[in-house]
Write a protein that holds these residues in place. Sequence first.
Motif, PDB file in Angstrom:
ATOM      1  N   PHE A  30       0.833  -1.201   0.000  1.00 34.03           N
ATOM      2  CA  PHE A  30       0.000   0.000   0.000  1.00 34.03           C
ATOM      3  C   PHE A  30       0.871   1.255   0.000  1.00 34.03           C
ATOM      4  CE2 PHE A  30      -4.096  -1.917   2.052  1.00 34.03           C
ATOM      5  CZ  PHE A  30      -4.442  -2.465   0.829  1.00 34.03           C
ATOM      6  N   ILE A  40      -6.346  -0.447  -4.145  1.00 33.96           N
ATOM      7  CA  ILE A  40      -7.554  -0.938  -3.472  1.00 33.96           C
ATOM      8  C   ILE A  40      -8.295  -1.923  -4.366  1.00 33.96           C
ATOM      9  CG2 ILE A  40      -9.877  -0.225  -2.722  1.00 33.96           C
ATOM     10  CD1 ILE A  40      -7.700   0.164  -0.579  1.00 33.96           C
ATOM     11  N   SER A  44      -8.903  -5.674  -3.247  1.00 37.02           N
ATOM     12  CA  SER A  44     -10.294  -6.145  -3.218  1.00 37.02           C
ATOM     13  C   SER A  44     -10.437  -7.432  -4.019  1.00 37.02           C
ATOM     14  CB  SER A  44     -11.239  -5.078  -3.774  1.00 37.02           C
ATOM     15  OG  SER A  44     -11.230  -3.925  -2.963  1.00 37.02           O
ATOM     16  N   VAL A  91      -4.518   2.110   4.895  1.00 38.97           N
ATOM     17  CA  VAL A  91      -5.742   2.322   4.122  1.00 38.97           C
ATOM     18  C   VAL A  91      -6.214   3.759   4.275  1.00 38.97           C
ATOM     19  CG1 VAL A  91      -8.158   1.636   3.791  1.00 38.97           C
ATOM     20  CG2 VAL A  91      -6.408  -0.112   4.142  1.00 38.97           C
ATOM     21  N   ALA A 113     -12.200   4.201   5.538  1.00 38.69           N
ATOM     22  CA  ALA A 113     -11.300   3.052   5.689  1.00 38.69           C
ATOM     23  C   ALA A 113     -11.905   2.016   6.622  1.00 38.69           C
ATOM     24  CB  ALA A 113      -9.939   3.517   6.202  1.00 38.69           C
ATOM     25  N   TYR A 116     -14.717   0.161   4.817  1.00 32.85           N
ATOM     26  CA  TYR A 116     -14.171  -0.762   3.819  1.00 32.85           C
ATOM     27  C   TYR A 116     -13.605  -2.016   4.482  1.00 32.85           C
ATOM     28  CZ  TYR A 116     -11.036  -2.685   0.323  1.00 32.85           C
ATOM     29  OH  TYR A 116     -10.383  -3.547  -0.519  1.00 32.85           O
ATOM     30  N   ALA A 143     -14.520  -2.369  -3.863  1.00 36.88           N
ATOM     31  CA  ALA A 143     -13.722  -1.143  -3.996  1.00 36.88           C
ATOM     32  C   ALA A 143     -14.613   0.088  -4.123  1.00 36.88           C
ATOM     33  CB  ALA A 143     -12.789  -1.250  -5.197  1.00 36.88           C
TER      34      ALA A 143
END
Length: 151
Positions: A30, A40, A44, A91, A113, A116, A143
């Motif tokens: 990341f 992402i 995902s 994230v 974040a 998600y 996503a």
Amino acid sequence: MYRHYATKEALFAALVTQGAEGLERLVGRFGDAESPQAAIREFSAVMVADIAADDGASEFFQLMTQAFSMPDPPDEVRELVRQHYAVVEAVVALVEEGQRLGQFRAGDARQLATCYLAAVSGLVTMRLALGRDFVPPGADVLAGLLTGRNP
């Protein structure tokens, strides 16, 4: 199994260490991402595929999650928790950068974040509860919680 691990505690420690190392690698990926949206989307896709597969990934994820509730956790679990926090922060940073680039929806980056990551965790629970009846979302649907775009 006991040929490789002397006790169930040793096996658990090895699994937790594996989980923490995986999270650490994720944070690195990341952090190196050129495009938050692409990072992402890729994450995902991998998570949805792993959760949908019947190969033990969901059970492993659930075991790691249960380790968080240990009253007096061993050092391996403390490291797992530390790496989990690092994923959350990574994230959040991706969301902030994605917002700056116009790739992610507006809103509080920490809340987005959290939503998600909670969705990812919830998919594991749904997979374990529904078994073969589980219908995984597409990576773009997952996503889309951050991008605001529907597939």
